[in-house]
Write a protein that holds these residues in place. Structure first.
Motif, PDB file in Angstrom:
ATOM      1  N   THR A   1      -1.900   2.878   7.991  1.00 53.95           N
ATOM      2  CA  THR A   1      -1.583   3.797   6.907  1.00 53.95           C
ATOM      3  C   THR A   1      -0.304   4.549   7.257  1.00 53.95           C
ATOM      4  OG1 THR A   1      -2.799   5.657   7.839  1.00 53.95           O
ATOM      5  CG2 THR A   1      -4.056   4.122   6.470  1.00 53.95           C
TER       6      THR A   1
ATOM      7  N   ASP B   1       2.155   1.893  -3.493  1.00 57.80           N
ATOM      8  CA  ASP B   1       1.073   2.435  -4.320  1.00 57.80           C
ATOM      9  C   ASP B   1       0.864   3.925  -4.050  1.00 57.80           C
ATOM     10  OD1 ASP B   1       0.568  -0.011  -5.516  1.00 57.80           O
ATOM     11  OD2 ASP B   1      -1.078  -0.533  -4.168  1.00 57.80           O
ATOM     12  N   TRP B   2       1.089   4.332  -2.809  1.00 56.41           N
ATOM     13  CA  TRP B   2       0.905   5.730  -2.424  1.00 56.41           C
ATOM     14  C   TRP B   2       2.104   6.596  -2.792  1.00 56.41           C
ATOM     15  CZ3 TRP B   2       3.853   8.414   1.273  1.00 56.41           C
ATOM     16  CH2 TRP B   2       3.383   9.709   1.568  1.00 56.41           C
TER      17      TRP B   2
ATOM     18  N   ALA C   1       2.871  10.150  -5.061  1.00 56.28           N
ATOM     19  CA  ALA C   1       3.187  11.247  -4.147  1.00 56.28           C
ATOM     20  C   ALA C   1       4.524  11.888  -4.496  1.00 56.28           C
ATOM     21  CB  ALA C   1       3.207  10.747  -2.702  1.00 56.28           C
TER      22      ALA C   1
ATOM     23  N   ARG D   1       0.830  -1.208   0.000  1.00 55.14           N
ATOM     24  CA  ARG D   1       0.000   0.000   0.000  1.00 55.14           C
ATOM     25  C   ARG D   1       0.865   1.259   0.000  1.00 55.14           C
ATOM     26  NH1 ARG D   1      -2.681  -3.035   3.937  1.00 55.14           N
ATOM     27  NH2 ARG D   1      -2.042  -1.620   5.622  1.00 55.14           N
ATOM     28  N   SER D   2       1.973   1.200   0.726  1.00 52.86           N
ATOM     29  CA  SER D   2       2.872   2.360   0.781  1.00 52.86           C
ATOM     30  C   SER D   2       3.462   2.664  -0.588  1.00 52.86           C
ATOM     31  CB  SER D   2       3.996   2.106   1.787  1.00 52.86           C
ATOM     32  OG  SER D   2       3.482   1.949   3.094  1.00 52.86           O
TER      33      SER D   2
END
Length: 229
Positions: A202, A50-51, A55, A47-48
């Motif tokens: 998150t 993907d973020w 970013a 998930r990190s």
């Protein structure tokens, strides 16, 4: 030892992480998909990544430097998106694993054994990352060295992303060892490490993502989010 040493009075990090016994145990902890001892749980890393790619404004052909890359858990995931990655880590064992992963996946990633405070880093990167709160373990002088080295490695307008332990995080720490599962050996014996509980789901829960751009940097200010300076 008759007295407590002064903070940051000795720096043995490169030798420590490259010790044969410690590096073997650390690699096992890194590769535990659910263990938080050496890396974050692998689903969290997915998930990190993907973020952080959008970013940081990265796309296929961008160049990224991963400091303290370990066995390439972030680096190879990022490189699988066509981003050119250079990873630096003090552990030869972890670097060997990272190289094997890049080779098996034909990823555009290159891994270097070295201390990121002194090793040659190159330049022209679109982004630099330093993950798993390494920044917090550095002395003020080392942080200054790091920031200057990162600034020299980045292209104009490049970004530096790192995570830090924000003040609210300490409310989640316990000094009690977790007996049910030893993430180093998989046994039921008490863990040889003190670990925080629970980890956030998150990037902003449990630790704060911080970064620099165009000479500005985010520093923890006790709010859990940091401030721009």
């Amino acid at each position: 030892m008759s007295s407590r040493p002064a903070p940051w009075s000795a720096f043995t990090t490169p030798q420590f992480w490259d010790d044969p016994h410690i590096s073997q145990r650390m690699l096992a902890a890194h590769l535990d998909p659910e263990g938080p001892a050496a890396s974050r749980p692998h689903a969290f890393i997915d998930r990190s990544v993907d973020w952080l790619i959008p970013a940081l404004g990265l796309s296929s052909g961008s160049r990224l430097l991963d400091l303290g890359c370990g066995p390439g858990l972030y680096a190879n995931r990022i490189a699988s998106r066509g981003i050119e990655v250079v990873g630096v880590d003090a552990s030869r064992r972890s670097i060997s694993h990272a190289r094997s992963g890049a080779e098996s996946g034909s990823f555009p990633a290159r891994f270097v054994v070295g201390d990121y405070l002194s090793a040659s880093l190159g330049d022209g990167y679109d982004a630099v990352i330093l993950i798993f709160e390494d920044y917090c373990a550095l002395s003020p002088r080392q942080r200054s060295v790091l920031l200057n080295r990162v600034g020299a490695a980045l292209s104009p307008g490049g970004r530096f992303l790192f995570d830090v332990t924000a003040a609210p995080r300490f409310e989640t720490f316990s000094e009690e060892p977790r007996p049910p599962r030893n993430s180093w050996t998989g046994s039921g014996r008490r863990s040889p490490m003190w670990v925080p509980a629970p980890l956030g789901a998150t990037p902003l829960n449990g630790s704060s993502w911080s970064g620099t751009r165009s000479g500005r940097r985010t520093v923890p200010d006790g709010s859990g989010t940091g401030r721009i300076v």
